[in-house]
Design a protein around this motif. Structure first.
Motif, PDB file in Angstrom:
ATOM      1  N   ASN A 179      10.944  64.557  14.328  1.00 11.04           N
ATOM      2  CA  ASN A 179      10.831  64.462  13.136  1.00 11.04           C
ATOM      3  C   ASN A 179      11.223  66.019  12.493  1.00 11.04           C
ATOM      4  O   ASN A 179      12.238  66.047  11.343  1.00 11.04           O
ATOM      5  CB  ASN A 179       9.712  64.056  12.967  1.00 11.04           C
ATOM      6  N   GLY A 234      10.803  60.442  12.566  1.00  5.94           N
ATOM      7  CA  GLY A 234       9.505  60.201  11.441  1.00  5.94           C
ATOM      8  C   GLY A 234       9.836  60.957  10.248  1.00  5.94           C
ATOM      9  O   GLY A 234      11.547  61.283   9.808  1.00  5.94           O
ATOM     10  N   THR A 235       9.038  59.989   9.535  1.00  7.89           N
ATOM     11  CA  THR A 235       9.563  59.901   7.820  1.00  7.89           C
ATOM     12  C   THR A 235       8.904  61.870   7.376  1.00  7.89           C
ATOM     13  O   THR A 235       9.195  61.640   6.008  1.00  7.89           O
ATOM     14  CB  THR A 235       9.246  59.311   7.018  1.00  7.89           C
ATOM     15  N   GLY A 236       8.766  62.445   7.759  1.00  4.72           N
ATOM     16  CA  GLY A 236       7.518  63.929   7.157  1.00  4.72           C
ATOM     17  C   GLY A 236       8.651  64.986   7.282  1.00  4.72           C
ATOM     18  O   GLY A 236       9.321  64.550   7.196  1.00  4.72           O
ATOM     19  N   THR A 240       8.361  56.520  11.582  1.00  5.89           N
ATOM     20  CA  THR A 240       7.275  56.350  11.836  1.00  5.89           C
ATOM     21  C   THR A 240       6.731  56.675  10.390  1.00  5.89           C
ATOM     22  O   THR A 240       7.443  57.002   9.501  1.00  5.89           O
ATOM     23  CB  THR A 240       6.671  57.068  12.809  1.00  5.89           C
ATOM     24  N   VAL A 241       5.357  56.086  10.415  1.00  6.76           N
ATOM     25  CA  VAL A 241       4.847  57.128   8.164  1.00  6.76           C
ATOM     26  C   VAL A 241       3.659  57.036   8.782  1.00  6.76           C
ATOM     27  O   VAL A 241       2.956  56.546   9.628  1.00  6.76           O
ATOM     28  CB  VAL A 241       5.190  56.007   7.526  1.00  6.76           C
ATOM     29  N   ALA A 242       3.059  57.761   7.777  1.00 10.45           N
ATOM     30  CA  ALA A 242       1.468  57.680   7.605  1.00 10.45           C
ATOM     31  C   ALA A 242       0.646  57.523   6.251  1.00 10.45           C
ATOM     32  O   ALA A 242       1.078  57.272   5.454  1.00 10.45           O
ATOM     33  CB  ALA A 242       1.332  59.670   7.710  1.00 10.45           C
ATOM     34  N   PRO A 244       3.346  52.764  11.751  1.00 12.13           N
ATOM     35  CA  PRO A 244       2.658  54.118  11.442  1.00 12.13           C
ATOM     36  C   PRO A 244       2.208  54.385  12.144  1.00 12.13           C
ATOM     37  O   PRO A 244       2.048  54.062  13.214  1.00 12.13           O
ATOM     38  CB  PRO A 244       1.432  52.769  10.576  1.00 12.13           C
ATOM     39  N   ASN A 245       1.833  55.337  12.309  1.00 13.15           N
ATOM     40  CA  ASN A 245       1.208  56.478  12.904  1.00 13.15           C
ATOM     41  C   ASN A 245      -1.261  57.067  12.685  1.00 13.15           C
ATOM     42  O   ASN A 245      -0.832  56.245  11.475  1.00 13.15           O
ATOM     43  CB  ASN A 245       1.538  58.133  13.340  1.00 13.15           C
ATOM     44  N   ASP A 303       5.016  60.110  -2.783  1.00 16.98           N
ATOM     45  CA  ASP A 303       5.122  59.762  -1.414  1.00 16.98           C
ATOM     46  C   ASP A 303       4.797  57.769  -1.180  1.00 16.98           C
ATOM     47  O   ASP A 303       4.460  58.009   0.438  1.00 16.98           O
ATOM     48  CB  ASP A 303       3.076  59.891  -1.576  1.00 16.98           C
ATOM     49  N   LEU A 341      11.195  60.549  19.803  1.00 17.23           N
ATOM     50  CA  LEU A 341      11.421  60.672  18.728  1.00 17.23           C
ATOM     51  C   LEU A 341      11.154  61.882  18.373  1.00 17.23           C
ATOM     52  O   LEU A 341      10.518  63.001  18.505  1.00 17.23           O
ATOM     53  CB  LEU A 341       9.727  60.060  18.401  1.00 17.23           C
ATOM     54  N   LEU A 352       6.510  55.393   0.340  1.00 14.30           N
ATOM     55  CA  LEU A 352       7.646  55.073   0.994  1.00 14.30           C
ATOM     56  C   LEU A 352       8.064  53.723   1.046  1.00 14.30           C
ATOM     57  O   LEU A 352       9.291  53.258   1.537  1.00 14.30           O
ATOM     58  CB  LEU A 352       7.759  55.810   2.130  1.00 14.30           C
ATOM     59  N   PHE A 353       7.081  52.724   1.297  1.00 10.78           N
ATOM     60  CA  PHE A 353       7.504  51.730   1.855  1.00 10.78           C
ATOM     61  C   PHE A 353       8.791  50.693   1.012  1.00 10.78           C
ATOM     62  O   PHE A 353       9.030  50.231   1.742  1.00 10.78           O
ATOM     63  CB  PHE A 353       5.800  50.356   1.523  1.00 10.78           C
TER      64      PHE A 353
END
Lengths: 259, 69
Positions: free
Chosen positions: A207, A18-20, A41-43, A70-71, A54, A205, A56-57
């Motif tokens: 994060n 996860g990237t958070g 994962t990204v949000a 993506p979540n 913010d 998974l 991140l793409f």
């Protein structure tokens, strides 16, 4: 090669990151590289020109070999999750979606009914659907039946670091499942990731455990090694438990003994 | 220049009448970003952004990928 197959995608790494919660985009990117992960994962969030970090793409695209998942975090209903999945696919071009529907911010437990409905619709539309679910073997089977690519039962509450508290339920899900089972949420340390892999999980998974470590890069690497160790141990054949001691050294013909 | 008011990411915002979605991205500082655009719950693909003109009271969301687990 022992690869992870998710739909038509083949991954050599069994660690999904996860990237958070990372302190910076740079720290996140370093951890992604160190983890060897190929799926992150990204949000989805509203664009804010004052918070350029913010977005991140671009930065994630610069790391080769990364697929985005993506979540639907923020969705409280199936309808909201489906809408988020459509927008995310437009943005990412990735067929993966982590369906995550938790209506209560206090415990973040997934809503099984809304999750099932969202998964049914999205799988029918051709998404590779990876739902975050309570560790419920009946729900897991129902999600397999509607075409999910995997199921991702929680180890414990999101971000709690309470580890693999659902181990016995996850064990049943693995036994009954014909699709990959991935433990998602709650893992605190590499040893817990290793244990999940030894149980037969197809991947984990992680994060928070990486993002909030003093050294996220080193922790990402430690998780990667633990996941590999657990997978190798599973294949090597883990010895059965015994109810009593079984000696590893001869107990007879010792010094001074009568026989 | 006549202005219209739209709702951009939840906030009432004035933009020049006749602005396209592409114009809005520039106004919002998002023209160099990978953003998804949703107008009144319809996704506007990149190829359609210059030909899509915004109207009074349109609900517009610009979305990006942020960190998440």
């Amino acid at each position: 090669m022992d690869s992870l197959q998710l739909g038509s995608y083949t991954f050599s790494s069994r660690l999904i990151l996860g990237t958070g919660k990372f302190s910076s985009t740079r720290a996140m990117l370093d951890a992604v590289r160190a983890s060897g992960t190929e799926l992150v994962t990204v949000a989805l969030r509203r664009f804010n020109r004052d918070q350029a970090e913010d977005d991140l793409f671009g930065p994630l695209s610069e790391i080769g070999g990364i697929t985005l998942m993506p979540n639907t975090s923020g969705a409280a209903t199936a309808k909201e999750a489906i809408r988020a999945a459509h927008i995310s696919r437009e943005l990412s071009g990735s067929p993966f979606v982590k369906v995550e529907i938790h209506p209560n911010p206090h415990h973040l437990m997934p809503d099984p009914i809304e999750t099932w409905e969202a998964c049914r619709v999205l799988a029918g539309e051709g998404f590779l659907v990876m739902p975050y679910i309570p560790a419920d073997p009946v729900l897991a089977k129902r999600l397999e039946d509607v075409g999910c690519t995997s199921v991702m039962p929680l180890g414990s509450a999101i971000g709690s670091g309470q580890g693999l508290s659902t181990a016995e339920m996850v064990r049943i899900i693995i036994r009954e499942s014909n699709i990959p089972v991935i433990v998602d949420a709650g893992l605190r340390s590499p040893s817990e990731a290793c244990a999940a892999m030894e149980m037969g999980c197809s991947a984990v998974l992680v994060n928070s455990a990486v993002a909030v470590a003093n050294d996220p890069t080193a922790m990402a690497s430690a998780f990667a090694e633990a996941v590999q160790a657990g997978r190798r141990a599973l294949h090597a054949g883990i010895m059965p438990r015994s109810g009593s001691a079984v000696a590893t050294s001869p107990l007879t013909s010792f010094l001074g003994s009568a026989s | 220049m006549k202005m219209i008011t739209i709702t951009l990411n939840g906030e009432r915002t004035g933009i020049p009448e006749g602005s396209s979605v592409l114009d809005l991205l520039s106004i919002a500082g998002a023209d160099r970003k990978q953003v998804a655009v949703v107008v009144n719950e319809t996704i506007i693909r990149p190829a359609d952004r210059s030909a899509t003109t915004l109207k009074e009271n349109d609900q517009v969301d610009l979305l990006v990928f942020a960190g998440g687990g």
